[in-house]
Design an enzyme around this catalytic site. Structure first.
Site, PDB file in Angstrom:
ATOM      1  CG  ASP A   7     -43.257 -28.030  23.751  1.00  0.00           C
ATOM      2  OD1 ASP A   7     -43.553 -26.837  23.932  1.00  0.00           O
ATOM      3  OD2 ASP A   7     -44.040 -28.866  23.257  1.00  0.00           O
ATOM      4  CG  ASP A   9     -49.418 -26.922  26.160  1.00  0.00           C
ATOM      5  OD1 ASP A   9     -49.458 -27.384  27.314  1.00  0.00           O
ATOM      6  OD2 ASP A   9     -49.775 -25.754  25.884  1.00  0.00           O
ATOM      7  CG  ASP A  15     -51.009 -29.004  21.981  1.00  0.00           C
ATOM      8  OD1 ASP A  15     -51.595 -28.065  22.559  1.00  0.00           O
ATOM      9  OD2 ASP A  15     -50.185 -28.813  21.065  1.00  0.00           O
ATOM     10  CB  CYS A  97     -42.400 -11.268  21.546  1.00  0.00           C
ATOM     11  SG  CYS A  97     -42.863 -13.013  21.506  1.00  0.00           S
TER      12      CYS A  97
END
Length: 181
Positions: A7, A9, A15, A97
């Site tokens: 991953d 952030d 982040d 999505c």
């Protein structure tokens, strides 16, 4: 092929609740870039999977995202590391999505691009949704206690973690585990 999926952030860089919107705001976490270099030097290919709903929300554009990634590549190169590819979801949550984590679409794209089965490949993130997306396609889940999970240090872990999740203080600790196992 040894493939490690990270991953972005909260795992590689800081982040922000206000989103990371520019290269100036993209700041690596302590030791994260060196951890990626260590993973590379042990023979692993590293790819990044990241939700970037700031694009879908109009907070930044693709050229700003590309500039953030160029900064990451440059900084990685300076410490002897590299990321082979970056897979990102540009959609806002309401778009429903198939590529926005926790959906597995980005992981399916990785499997297609590299022509590999992701079963057992490590995936590392700072949130449950990162790990759920990876385990859907058979990845081995690793939670880092940075970013969204920093508050879980010394406390009960978040609910919903996939079975078998290994926990590491940060990306350098994960790299140490991976290289020395």
């Amino acid at each position: 092929m040894k493939l490690c999926i990270l991953d972005r952030d909260g795992t590689i860089n800081e982040d922000s609740a206000d989103y990371v919107k520019s290269p100036a705001e993209w700041l690596p976490l302590p030791g994260a870039l060196e951890a990626i270099a260590r993973i590379n030097h042990a023979g692993w290919h590293v790819v990044v999977v990241t939700n970037q709903s700031g694009l879908g929300r109009g907070l930044f554009d693709v050229s700003a995202l590309n500039a953030m990634h160029a900064k990451m590549h440059d900084m990685l190169s300076a410490v002897g590391g590299r990321v082979d590819a970056i897979f990102y979801c540009p959609h806002a949550p309401e778009d429903n999505c198939h590529c926005r984590k926790p959906a597995p679409g980005l992981y399916e794209q990785i499997a297609d691009r590299y022509g590999v089965d992701l079963k057992g490949m490590p995936t590392v993130g700072d949130s449950v949704r990162d790990l759920v997306a990876g385990t859907t396609v058979g990845c081995a889940p690793h939670l880092v206690l940075t970013g969204k999970s920093a508050g879980y240090r010394g406390r009960a872990l978040p609910e919903g973690l996939p079975q078998g999740t290994m926990v590491h203080e940060d990306l350098p600790a994960f790299a140490h585990y991976l290289v020395n196992r």
